[in-house]
Design a protein around this motif. Structure first.
Motif: not given
Length: 227
Positions: A49, A51, A187, A220-222
């Motif tokens: 991932r 992020r 995610n 977190g996001t990504g």
């Protein structure tokens, strides 16, 4: 006698018919294509991932030699990479990698900085992934963090030396992947660390010690990619 011969002839004719029919069925089976069950390709155990990670620190800490002192730490937003390995479809281990830069200041003396430091906080968690929700794949995890502090510098002025010590911290997490197809997804992940490194430095010509209670939230996001 005639009836007996007629019966024997009928039995012979029936046997011959059955033999021809059996041979025809065998020939039909030999020429009929054999259909096999489709092979279901298993997913790779590896996932990565990328992020955007927000590091939100707790504004808490103190200097031993200064009664009533209080320290605060700046927040940061940085890119972060994580690598996940699935032991089974439900159990996985995740390692996150990234660096952040923070400023420590006296919240009890506004405008007075203590120093700056870069953090390398690799965090390893063991996760349980829920797999009964289709494309929506939530998970929970727990593990350990070890934070390295480097490129540290004192703010100058009142504080002429500043040093944070490397430290372990427990970590918990919750998050989910939403998979668009077999490989790609999105995610969202939230971790909590209880990170409280010791600090020492020189302030006003005196050697001082203390503790900085970072206790950060890692939000977190990504993008998710499953090999």
């Amino acid at each position: 006698m005639t009836k007996f011969l007629t019966a024997v002839s009928a039995l012979a004719l029936a046997a011959a018919f059955n033999l021809v029919s059996a041979n025809a069925d065998a020939a039909d089976l030999a020429t009929r294509p054999i259909y096999k069950a489709p092979v279901v390709e298993e997913s790779s155990p590896w996932m990565i991932r990328l992020r955007a990670l927000g590091v939100v620190a707790r504004d808490s800490g103190y200097v031993d030699q200064v009664p009533g002192s209080a320290l605060k730490t700046s927040d940061a937003v940085v890119p972060e990479l994580d690598i996940t390995y699935f032991f089974t479809k439900n159990i996985a281990a995740e390692l996150i990698l990234g660096v952040t830069r923070h400023t420590v200041a006296f919240s009890s003396a506004p405008g007075v900085d203590v120093g700056k430091a870069w953090l390398l906080p690799p965090t390893l968690t063991l996760q349980y992934h829920f797999t009964d929700f289709g494309a929506f794949k939530p998970y929970v995890g727990a593990g350990v963090n070890y934070t390295f502090f480097f490129s540290q510098s004192a703010a100058g002025g009142l504080v002429t030396d500043s040093h944070l010590k490397d430290a372990f911290a427990p970590a918990v997490q919750i998050g989910f992947d939403y998979m668009f197809d077999k490989h790609w997804g999105w995610n969202v992940d939230v971790k909590k660390l209880w990170l409280r490194p010791e600090w020492n430095g020189v302030a006003g010509g005196n050697v001082v010690t203390g503790k900085v209670n970072l206790d950060p939230w890692l939000i977190g996001t990504g993008i998710t990619y499953r090999f």
